[in-house]
Design an enzyme around this catalytic site. Structure first.
Site, short mmCIF file in Angstrom:
data_model
loop_
_atom_site.label_atom_id
_atom_site.label_comp_id
_atom_site.label_asym_id
_atom_site.label_seq_id
_atom_site.Cartn_x
_atom_site.Cartn_y
_atom_site.Cartn_z
N VAL A 26 0.81 -1.22 0.00
CA VAL A 26 0.00 0.00 0.00
C VAL A 26 0.84 1.27 0.00
O VAL A 26 0.35 2.35 -0.28
CB VAL A 26 -0.98 0.05 1.20
CG1 VAL A 26 -2.02 -1.05 1.10
CG2 VAL A 26 -0.25 -0.03 2.52
N GLY A 27 2.13 1.16 0.30
CA GLY A 27 2.95 2.37 0.31
C GLY A 27 4.40 2.07 0.62
O GLY A 27 4.74 1.07 1.23
N MET A 28 5.26 2.98 0.16
CA MET A 28 6.70 2.85 0.39
C MET A 28 7.20 4.16 0.97
O MET A 28 7.04 5.21 0.36
CB MET A 28 7.43 2.57 -0.94
CG MET A 28 8.90 2.26 -0.77
SD MET A 28 9.15 0.58 -0.16
CE MET A 28 10.94 0.53 -0.06
N ALA A 30 10.42 6.30 3.33
CA ALA A 30 11.88 6.40 3.35
C ALA A 30 12.51 5.28 4.17
O ALA A 30 13.63 4.86 3.91
CB ALA A 30 12.30 7.76 3.90
N PHE A 31 11.78 4.80 5.16
CA PHE A 31 12.36 3.84 6.09
C PHE A 31 11.69 2.48 6.05
O PHE A 31 12.02 1.62 6.86
CB PHE A 31 12.32 4.40 7.52
CG PHE A 31 13.15 5.63 7.67
CD1 PHE A 31 14.52 5.55 7.91
CD2 PHE A 31 12.58 6.88 7.56
CE1 PHE A 31 15.29 6.68 8.04
CE2 PHE A 31 13.34 8.03 7.69
CZ PHE A 31 14.70 7.92 7.93
N GLY A 32 10.74 2.27 5.14
CA GLY A 32 10.12 0.95 5.12
C GLY A 32 8.96 0.84 4.15
O GLY A 32 8.45 1.83 3.64
N LEU A 33 8.58 -0.41 3.91
CA LEU A 33 7.46 -0.74 3.04
C LEU A 33 6.25 -1.07 3.90
O LEU A 33 6.37 -1.71 4.94
CB LEU A 33 7.85 -1.95 2.17
CG LEU A 33 6.80 -2.53 1.23
CD1 LEU A 33 6.46 -1.54 0.12
CD2 LEU A 33 7.32 -3.83 0.60
N VAL A 34 5.07 -0.62 3.45
CA VAL A 34 3.83 -0.89 4.19
C VAL A 34 2.92 -1.76 3.34
O VAL A 34 2.71 -1.48 2.15
CB VAL A 34 3.10 0.42 4.56
CG1 VAL A 34 1.82 0.11 5.33
CG2 VAL A 34 4.01 1.33 5.38
N ASP A 141 6.82 16.09 11.63
CA ASP A 141 6.73 15.75 10.21
C ASP A 141 5.27 15.63 9.77
O ASP A 141 4.92 14.74 9.01
CB ASP A 141 7.50 14.46 9.92
CG ASP A 141 7.73 14.24 8.43
OD1 ASP A 141 7.80 15.23 7.67
OD2 ASP A 141 7.82 13.07 8.00
#
EC number: 2.7.11.24
Length: 365
Positions: A26-28, A30-34, A141
């Site tokens: 569902v998303g990428m 800066a620090f990981g893939l979801v 952020d």
């Protein structure tokens, strides 16, 4: 020992326990893939975030530890909640949270938002921030993609990886540029919870207009665009600039007068602009707080002072100045994960009421 299943998603190895099935990217970040997944234990849909190589450097280890500690501590209806966490055989860390379906960035790029939805979303953002700030935490952020929304218009703030203690000497280069408070650009230090209010103001303006308010091409251009609307910063703000180079840059800019918000936003409700102007103030010391924003007339349809809670305890930042080797962070991480699981089933905890507050009903479509 839990059984793990290994999958390849976007060329990235995902190792999850057999509790989770039907993984979809569902998303990428800066620090990981979801990925989204089905939790066979609870029968609900969840989001699983893989933290890439959390033990590769002390900095990454500390960042991951900080996010874990914050997710464990912050328990509120408008903050994403942690339902599971595990370390895979390859020593990657996986955070499991509720799945909300979309985020404010996707909503804003798909269609204009009606007034009642803007009010309701802004109310929930400020309600979450009031709680977060009372815990001594600054998100740092905030941006539309970090604000998750479900089909019932329930809103939750996520991604606390950059969050820091409320400290008058904070330093660092954070926040996506469009939403970054001027004091971060001007001084690199001496900022606090007010940076989140500036970001919220930028998000509020984007909900009103359907496009980013300050779309700077770079750091210099960003600040210049801000002065085109707000005018030249007051002298007492300019005097707080710590960097001589930054001071010279600001003093070199042409003198500008503030543009009336009614001119910039001709179609907006005057009451909404009154709140927006109180958020987008150069001087963080006079910027409205989350609690004050909740009490503003614009949010009167949702404001309930008896149901806008603060944190029971201030977050313990004692680890934050520690300069530790990876192995020590790893031991601390394992300890936190064990502690999380020893608290028992998260749904049982929720039934007993650790999550603070009930969000009012969403506006009718």
């Amino acid at each position: 020992m839990a059984d793990f299943v290994k999958l390849s998603i976007f060329g990235t190895v995902f190792e999850v326990t057999t509790r989770y099935v039907d993984l979809q990217p569902v998303g990428m970040g800066a620090f990981g893939l979801v990925c989204s997944a089905k939790d066979q234990l609870s029968g609900t849909s969840v989001a699983i975030k893989k933290i890439m190589k959390p033990f590769s450097t002390p900095v990454l280890s500390k960042r991951t530890y900080r996010e874990l500690k914050l997710l464990k501590h912050l328990r509120h209806e408008n903050i994403i909640s942690l339902s599971d966490i595990f370390i895979s055989p390859l020593e990657d860390i996986y955070f499991v949270t509720e799945l909300l379906g979309t985020d404010l960035h996707r909503l804003l790029t798909s269609r204009p938002l009606e007034k009642q939805f803007i009010q309701y979303f802004l109310y929930q953002i400020l309600r979450g921030l009031k709680y977060v700030h009372s815990a001594g935490v600054v998100h740092r952020d905030l941006k539309p993609s970090n604000i998750l929304v479900n089909e019932n218009c329930d809103l939750k703030i996520c991604d606390f990886g950059l969050a820091r203690i409320q400290d008058p000497q904070m330093t660092g280069y954070v926040s996506t540029r469009y939403y970054r408070a001027p004091e971060i650009m001007l001084t690199w230090q001496k900022y606090d919870v007010a940076v989140d209010i500036w970001s919220t103001g930028c998000i509020f303006a984007e909900m009103l207009e359907g496009k980013p308010l300050f779309p700077g091409k770079d750091h210099v251009n960003q600040f210049s665009i801000i002065t085109e609307l707000l005018g030249t910063p007051p002298d007492d703000v300019i005097q707080t600039i710590a960097s001589e180079n930054t001071l010279r840059f600001v003093q070199s800019l042409p003198k500008r007068e503030k543009v009336p918000f009614s001119t910039k936003f001709p179609n907006a409700d005057p009451v909404s602009l009154d709140l927006l102007e109180k958020m987008l103030v150069f001087d963080p010391r006079t910027r409205i707080s989350a609690a004050e924003g909740l009490a503003h007339e614009y949010l009167a349809p949702y404001h309930d002072p008896t149901d806008e809670p603060v944190a029971a305890e201030v977050f313990d930042w004692s680890f934050n100045d520690a300069d530790l080797p990876v192995d020590t962070w790893k031991v601390m991480m394992y300890s936190e994960i064990l502690d999380f699981h020893n608290l028992g089933d998260i749904s049982q905890n929720e039934a007993e009421g650790p999550v603070t507050g009930e969000v009012p009903a969403a506006p009718a479509s």
